[in-house]
Design a protein around this motif. Structure first.
Motif, PDB file in Angstrom:
ATOM      1  N   LEU A   1      18.974   7.700  -3.062  1.00 10.94           N
ATOM      2  CA  LEU A   1      18.154   7.533  -4.262  1.00 10.94           C
ATOM      3  C   LEU A   1      17.016   6.536  -4.056  1.00 10.94           C
ATOM      4  CD1 LEU A   1      18.020   8.472  -7.252  1.00 10.94           C
ATOM      5  CD2 LEU A   1      19.303   6.402  -7.814  1.00 10.94           C
ATOM      6  N   LEU A   2      15.796   6.966  -4.427  1.00 10.92           N
ATOM      7  CA  LEU A   2      14.626   6.091  -4.449  1.00 10.92           C
ATOM      8  C   LEU A   2      14.322   5.640  -5.875  1.00 10.92           C
ATOM      9  CD1 LEU A   2      12.074   7.975  -2.162  1.00 10.92           C
ATOM     10  CD2 LEU A   2      13.285   5.843  -1.633  1.00 10.92           C
ATOM     11  N   ALA A   3      14.388   6.576  -6.805  1.00  6.64           N
ATOM     12  CA  ALA A   3      14.034   6.266  -8.191  1.00  6.64           C
ATOM     13  C   ALA A   3      14.707   7.260  -9.121  1.00  6.64           C
ATOM     14  CB  ALA A   3      12.515   6.321  -8.384  1.00  6.64           C
ATOM     15  N   LYS A   4      14.985   6.787 -10.316  1.00  6.38           N
ATOM     16  CA  LYS A   4      15.570   7.635 -11.349  1.00  6.38           C
ATOM     17  C   LYS A   4      14.910   7.258 -12.668  1.00  6.38           C
ATOM     18  CE  LYS A   4      19.918   8.647 -13.634  1.00  6.38           C
ATOM     19  NZ  LYS A   4      21.313   8.251 -13.775  1.00  6.38           N
ATOM     20  N   VAL A   5      14.402   8.262 -13.353  1.00  6.56           N
ATOM     21  CA  VAL A   5      13.759   8.046 -14.645  1.00  6.56           C
ATOM     22  C   VAL A   5      14.471   8.914 -15.671  1.00  6.56           C
ATOM     23  CG1 VAL A   5      11.633   8.265 -15.976  1.00  6.56           C
ATOM     24  CG2 VAL A   5      11.533   7.535 -13.582  1.00  6.56           C
ATOM     25  N   ASP A   6      15.100   8.259 -16.634  1.00  2.74           N
ATOM     26  CA  ASP A   6      15.770   8.957 -17.727  1.00  2.74           C
ATOM     27  C   ASP A   6      14.918   8.846 -18.978  1.00  2.74           C
ATOM     28  OD1 ASP A   6      17.970   9.617 -16.150  1.00  2.74           O
ATOM     29  OD2 ASP A   6      18.982   7.738 -16.602  1.00  2.74           O
TER      30      ASP A   6
ATOM     31  N   LEU B   1       7.973   1.614  -8.047  1.00  2.00           N
ATOM     32  CA  LEU B   1       7.875   3.069  -7.980  1.00  2.00           C
ATOM     33  C   LEU B   1       8.453   3.690  -9.246  1.00  2.00           C
ATOM     34  CD1 LEU B   1       7.353   5.732  -6.470  1.00  2.00           C
ATOM     35  CD2 LEU B   1       9.606   5.444  -5.409  1.00  2.00           C
ATOM     36  N   GLN B   2       9.626   3.258  -9.639  1.00  4.59           N
ATOM     37  CA  GLN B   2      10.286   3.794 -10.827  1.00  4.59           C
ATOM     38  C   GLN B   2       9.469   3.529 -12.083  1.00  4.59           C
ATOM     39  OE1 GLN B   2      14.586   3.820 -10.881  1.00  4.59           O
ATOM     40  NE2 GLN B   2      14.503   2.743 -12.841  1.00  4.59           N
ATOM     41  N   ASP B   3       8.901   2.331 -12.209  1.00  4.47           N
ATOM     42  CA  ASP B   3       8.079   2.006 -13.383  1.00  4.47           C
ATOM     43  C   ASP B   3       6.847   2.901 -13.455  1.00  4.47           C
ATOM     44  OD1 ASP B   3       9.896   0.050 -14.100  1.00  4.47           O
ATOM     45  OD2 ASP B   3       8.668  -1.627 -13.360  1.00  4.47           O
ATOM     46  N   GLY B   4       6.214   3.128 -12.316  1.00  4.00           N
ATOM     47  CA  GLY B   4       5.044   4.007 -12.292  1.00  4.00           C
ATOM     48  C   GLY B   4       5.397   5.438 -12.650  1.00  4.00           C
TER      49      GLY B   4
ATOM     50  N   ARG C   1       0.833  -1.208   0.000  1.00  5.09           N
ATOM     51  CA  ARG C   1       0.000   0.000   0.000  1.00  5.09           C
ATOM     52  C   ARG C   1       0.863   1.251   0.000  1.00  5.09           C
ATOM     53  NH1 ARG C   1      -4.716   0.665   3.894  1.00  5.09           N
ATOM     54  NH2 ARG C   1      -4.800   2.537   2.658  1.00  5.09           N
ATOM     55  N   ARG C   2       1.982   1.213   0.715  1.00  6.76           N
ATOM     56  CA  ARG C   2       2.889   2.357   0.759  1.00  6.76           C
ATOM     57  C   ARG C   2       3.411   2.665  -0.644  1.00  6.76           C
ATOM     58  NH1 ARG C   2       7.777   1.249   4.073  1.00  6.76           N
ATOM     59  NH2 ARG C   2       6.141   0.510   5.361  1.00  6.76           N
ATOM     60  N   ILE C   3       3.806   1.633  -1.387  1.00  2.05           N
ATOM     61  CA  ILE C   3       4.310   1.819  -2.747  1.00  2.05           C
ATOM     62  C   ILE C   3       3.222   2.401  -3.630  1.00  2.05           C
ATOM     63  CG2 ILE C   3       5.125   0.628  -4.825  1.00  2.05           C
ATOM     64  CD1 ILE C   3       6.516  -1.345  -2.826  1.00  2.05           C
ATOM     65  N   PHE C   4       1.997   1.835  -3.546  1.00  2.00           N
ATOM     66  CA  PHE C   4       0.897   2.336  -4.365  1.00  2.00           C
ATOM     67  C   PHE C   4       0.622   3.804  -4.048  1.00  2.00           C
ATOM     68  CE2 PHE C   4      -3.613   3.329  -4.795  1.00  2.00           C
ATOM     69  CZ  PHE C   4      -3.754   3.151  -6.163  1.00  2.00           C
TER      70      PHE C   4
ATOM     71  N   SER D   1      12.041   6.817   3.441  1.00  5.03           N
ATOM     72  CA  SER D   1      13.494   6.727   3.300  1.00  5.03           C
ATOM     73  C   SER D   1      13.824   5.588   2.349  1.00  5.03           C
ATOM     74  CB  SER D   1      14.157   6.482   4.663  1.00  5.03           C
ATOM     75  OG  SER D   1      13.927   5.159   5.098  1.00  5.03           O
ATOM     76  N   SER D   2      15.030   5.564   1.898  1.00  7.83           N
ATOM     77  CA  SER D   2      15.438   4.530   0.951  1.00  7.83           C
ATOM     78  C   SER D   2      15.377   3.138   1.575  1.00  7.83           C
ATOM     79  CB  SER D   2      16.852   4.807   0.435  1.00  7.83           C
ATOM     80  OG  SER D   2      17.778   4.727   1.494  1.00  7.83           O
ATOM     81  N   THR D   3      15.478   3.044   2.875  1.00  6.15           N
ATOM     82  CA  THR D   3      15.445   1.739   3.537  1.00  6.15           C
ATOM     83  C   THR D   3      14.027   1.202   3.713  1.00  6.15           C
ATOM     84  OG1 THR D   3      15.455   2.785   5.712  1.00  6.15           O
ATOM     85  CG2 THR D   3      17.599   2.172   4.769  1.00  6.15           C
ATOM     86  N   GLN D   4      13.021   2.039   3.507  1.00  2.15           N
ATOM     87  CA  GLN D   4      11.641   1.581   3.657  1.00  2.15           C
ATOM     88  C   GLN D   4      11.135   0.824   2.437  1.00  2.15           C
ATOM     89  OE1 GLN D   4      10.303   5.626   4.975  1.00  2.15           O
ATOM     90  NE2 GLN D   4       9.010   4.380   6.331  1.00  2.15           N
ATOM     91  N   LEU D   5      11.827   0.938   1.319  1.00  3.70           N
ATOM     92  CA  LEU D   5      11.425   0.221   0.108  1.00  3.70           C
ATOM     93  C   LEU D   5      12.525  -0.754  -0.279  1.00  3.70           C
ATOM     94  CD1 LEU D   5      10.024   3.146  -2.094  1.00  3.70           C
ATOM     95  CD2 LEU D   5       8.724   1.519  -0.714  1.00  3.70           C
ATOM     96  N   ASP D   6      12.123  -1.993  -0.539  1.00  7.28           N
ATOM     97  CA  ASP D   6      13.107  -2.960  -1.020  1.00  7.28           C
ATOM     98  C   ASP D   6      13.305  -2.747  -2.518  1.00  7.28           C
ATOM     99  OD1 ASP D   6      10.830  -4.051  -2.216  1.00  7.28           O
ATOM    100  OD2 ASP D   6      10.817  -5.854  -0.958  1.00  7.28           O
ATOM    101  N   ALA D   7      14.145  -3.554  -3.127  1.00  7.12           N
ATOM    102  CA  ALA D   7      14.458  -3.398  -4.556  1.00  7.12           C
ATOM    103  C   ALA D   7      13.199  -3.508  -5.410  1.00  7.12           C
ATOM    104  CB  ALA D   7      15.496  -4.425  -4.985  1.00  7.12           C
ATOM    105  N   ALA D   8      12.315  -4.439  -5.081  1.00  7.66           N
ATOM    106  CA  ALA D   8      11.074  -4.602  -5.861  1.00  7.66           C
ATOM    107  C   ALA D   8      10.181  -3.373  -5.711  1.00  7.66           C
ATOM    108  CB  ALA D   8      10.337  -5.863  -5.419  1.00  7.66           C
TER     109      ALA D   8
END
Length: 161
Positions: A146-151, A106-109, A7-10, A94-101
Protein backbone atom coordinates in the motif's frame (compact mmCIF):
# COMPACT_ATOMS: atom_id res chain seq x y z
CA UNK A 1 10.93 9.45 -11.82
CA UNK A 2 13.11 12.20 -10.32
CA UNK A 3 15.61 10.94 -7.74
CA UNK A 4 15.01 13.72 -5.20
CA UNK A 5 12.27 12.40 -2.81
CA UNK A 6 10.39 15.74 -2.71
CA UNK A 7 10.33 15.98 -6.51
CA UNK A 8 9.36 12.31 -6.77
CA UNK A 9 6.37 12.89 -4.46
CA UNK A 10 5.30 16.00 -6.39
CA UNK A 11 5.60 14.22 -9.74
CA UNK A 12 3.83 11.11 -8.45
CA UNK A 13 1.00 13.17 -6.94
CA UNK A 14 0.53 15.06 -10.20
CA UNK A 15 0.37 11.80 -12.18
CA UNK A 16 -1.94 10.04 -9.72
CA UNK A 17 -4.32 12.96 -9.30
CA UNK A 18 -4.65 13.05 -13.06
CA UNK A 19 -5.29 9.32 -13.03
CA UNK A 20 -7.81 9.61 -10.22
CA UNK A 21 -9.75 12.20 -12.18
CA UNK A 22 -9.64 10.01 -15.27
CA UNK A 23 -11.44 7.11 -13.59
CA UNK A 24 -13.47 5.37 -16.26
CA UNK A 25 -16.77 7.20 -15.93
CA UNK A 26 -18.52 4.42 -17.81
CA UNK A 27 -18.21 2.39 -14.63
CA UNK A 28 -19.47 5.16 -12.40
CA UNK A 29 -22.13 6.09 -14.92
CA UNK A 30 -23.92 2.85 -14.19
CA UNK A 31 -24.65 4.01 -10.67
CA UNK A 32 -26.64 7.01 -11.79
CA UNK A 33 -27.77 6.26 -15.30
CA UNK A 34 -31.41 7.13 -15.86
CA UNK A 35 -33.80 4.35 -16.66
CA UNK A 36 -36.29 6.29 -18.76
CA UNK A 37 -39.89 5.59 -17.94
CA UNK A 38 -39.12 3.04 -15.24
CA UNK A 39 -39.69 3.40 -11.51
CA UNK A 40 -36.59 3.54 -9.27
CA UNK A 41 -35.16 0.16 -8.26
CA UNK A 42 -35.56 -1.01 -4.71
CA UNK A 43 -32.35 -0.79 -2.69
CA UNK A 44 -31.55 -4.51 -2.52
CA UNK A 45 -32.00 -4.95 -6.28
CA UNK A 46 -29.92 -1.88 -7.08
CA UNK A 47 -27.06 -3.01 -4.83
CA UNK A 48 -27.08 -6.59 -6.13
CA UNK A 49 -27.20 -5.52 -9.78
CA UNK A 50 -24.47 -2.93 -9.20
CA UNK A 51 -22.19 -5.51 -7.56
CA UNK A 52 -22.76 -7.88 -10.48
CA UNK A 53 -22.09 -5.08 -12.96
CA UNK A 54 -18.75 -4.15 -11.39
CA UNK A 55 -17.69 -7.79 -11.16
CA UNK A 56 -18.43 -8.18 -14.87
CA UNK A 57 -16.60 -4.96 -15.76
CA UNK A 58 -13.55 -6.12 -13.80
CA UNK A 59 -13.59 -9.51 -15.55
CA UNK A 60 -14.12 -8.07 -19.04
CA UNK A 61 -12.31 -4.72 -19.03
CA UNK A 62 -9.64 -4.66 -16.33
CA UNK A 63 -6.81 -4.26 -15.71
CA UNK A 64 -6.73 -0.99 -17.64
CA UNK A 65 -3.83 1.39 -18.01
CA UNK A 66 -5.03 4.77 -16.71
CA UNK A 67 -1.83 6.69 -17.43
CA UNK A 68 1.83 5.86 -18.03
CA UNK A 69 2.39 4.53 -14.48
CA UNK A 70 -1.08 3.75 -13.11
CA UNK A 71 -3.19 0.67 -13.73
CA UNK A 72 -6.77 0.24 -12.53
CA UNK A 73 -6.86 -3.43 -11.53
CA UNK A 74 -10.37 -3.86 -10.14
CA UNK A 75 -13.59 -2.19 -9.14
CA UNK A 76 -15.73 -4.05 -6.64
CA UNK A 77 -18.87 -3.11 -4.76
CA UNK A 78 -18.86 -4.92 -1.43
CA UNK A 79 -22.39 -5.56 -0.26
CA UNK A 80 -21.13 -6.33 3.24
CA UNK A 81 -19.87 -2.82 3.94
CA UNK A 82 -21.46 -0.94 0.99
CA UNK A 83 -18.11 0.25 -0.27
CA UNK A 84 -17.08 0.66 -3.88
CA UNK A 85 -13.40 -0.35 -3.94
CA UNK A 86 -11.06 0.91 -6.67
CA UNK A 87 -7.70 -0.86 -6.63
CA UNK A 88 -4.81 0.68 -8.54
CA UNK A 89 -1.15 -0.23 -8.93
CA UNK A 90 1.67 2.22 -9.59
CA UNK A 91 4.53 0.81 -11.65
CA UNK A 92 7.05 3.59 -11.03
CA UNK A 93 7.49 3.46 -7.26
CA UNK A 94 7.66 0.92 -4.47
CA UNK A 95 6.38 1.37 -0.97
CA UNK A 96 9.96 1.59 0.32
CA UNK A 97 10.77 4.60 -1.86
CA UNK A 98 8.41 6.86 0.10
CA UNK A 99 8.70 7.47 3.81
CA UNK A 100 5.65 8.07 6.01
CA UNK A 101 5.68 11.82 5.29
CA UNK A 102 5.89 11.18 1.53
CA UNK A 103 3.00 8.73 1.66
CA UNK A 104 0.95 11.22 3.70
CA UNK A 105 1.61 13.99 1.15
CA UNK A 106 0.68 11.67 -1.68
CA UNK A 107 -2.52 10.61 0.08
CA UNK A 108 -3.48 14.22 0.87
CA UNK A 109 -3.01 15.24 -2.75
CA UNK A 110 -5.03 12.30 -3.98
CA UNK A 111 -7.78 13.01 -1.45
CA UNK A 112 -8.11 16.61 -2.64
CA UNK A 113 -8.44 15.54 -6.27
CA UNK A 114 -10.83 12.68 -5.55
CA UNK A 115 -13.07 14.78 -3.32
CA UNK A 116 -13.21 17.52 -5.95
CA UNK A 117 -14.04 14.97 -8.66
CA UNK A 118 -16.75 13.39 -6.49
CA UNK A 119 -18.27 16.78 -5.67
CA UNK A 120 -18.48 17.64 -9.37
CA UNK A 121 -20.66 14.59 -9.98
CA UNK A 122 -23.80 15.70 -8.13
CA UNK A 123 -26.11 13.00 -9.54
CA UNK A 124 -23.58 10.33 -8.66
CA UNK A 125 -23.08 11.80 -5.20
CA UNK A 126 -26.83 11.80 -4.61
CA UNK A 127 -27.04 8.14 -5.65
CA UNK A 128 -24.17 7.27 -3.31
CA UNK A 129 -25.97 9.04 -0.49
CA UNK A 130 -29.34 7.46 -1.24
CA UNK A 131 -27.90 3.94 -1.16
CA UNK A 132 -25.28 4.73 1.53
CA UNK A 133 -22.35 3.70 -0.66
CA UNK A 134 -18.84 4.71 0.37
CA UNK A 135 -15.87 4.79 -2.00
CA UNK A 136 -12.33 3.60 -1.33
CA UNK A 137 -9.38 4.21 -3.69
CA UNK A 138 -6.37 2.05 -2.85
CA UNK A 139 -3.00 2.50 -4.53
CA UNK A 140 -0.20 -0.06 -4.26
CA UNK A 141 3.39 0.31 -5.40
CA UNK A 142 5.25 -1.95 -7.79
CA UNK A 143 6.02 -4.17 -4.80
CA UNK A 144 2.31 -4.79 -4.16
CA UNK A 145 2.32 -2.87 -0.87
CA UNK A 146 0.00 0.00 0.00
CA UNK A 147 1.12 3.51 -0.97
CA UNK A 148 -2.08 5.44 -0.32
CA UNK A 149 -5.71 4.90 0.54
CA UNK A 150 -8.44 7.50 0.15
CA UNK A 151 -11.86 6.77 1.61
CA UNK A 152 -14.80 8.99 0.75
CA UNK A 153 -18.04 8.82 2.68
CA UNK A 154 -20.69 10.74 0.74
CA UNK A 155 -22.85 10.96 3.88
CA UNK A 156 -20.29 13.22 5.55
CA UNK A 157 -18.72 14.78 2.44
CA UNK A 158 -19.09 18.55 2.36
CA UNK A 159 -18.68 20.02 -1.08
CA UNK A 160 -17.77 23.68 -1.52
CA UNK A 161 -19.89 26.10 -3.48
Amino acid sequence: MPSDPARRIFTLKRILIGAALAIPLALLGYLYSARAGQPPMDEATFLRQSAEFFDQQTRDNLPKQVDKVTTLNSVKLSLDDRTLYYRYSISSVSSTQLDAAGKAKLQDGLRAGLVAATCQQQELLERFRRYRIRVSHQYTGNDGKLLAKVDIDPQTLRCRG
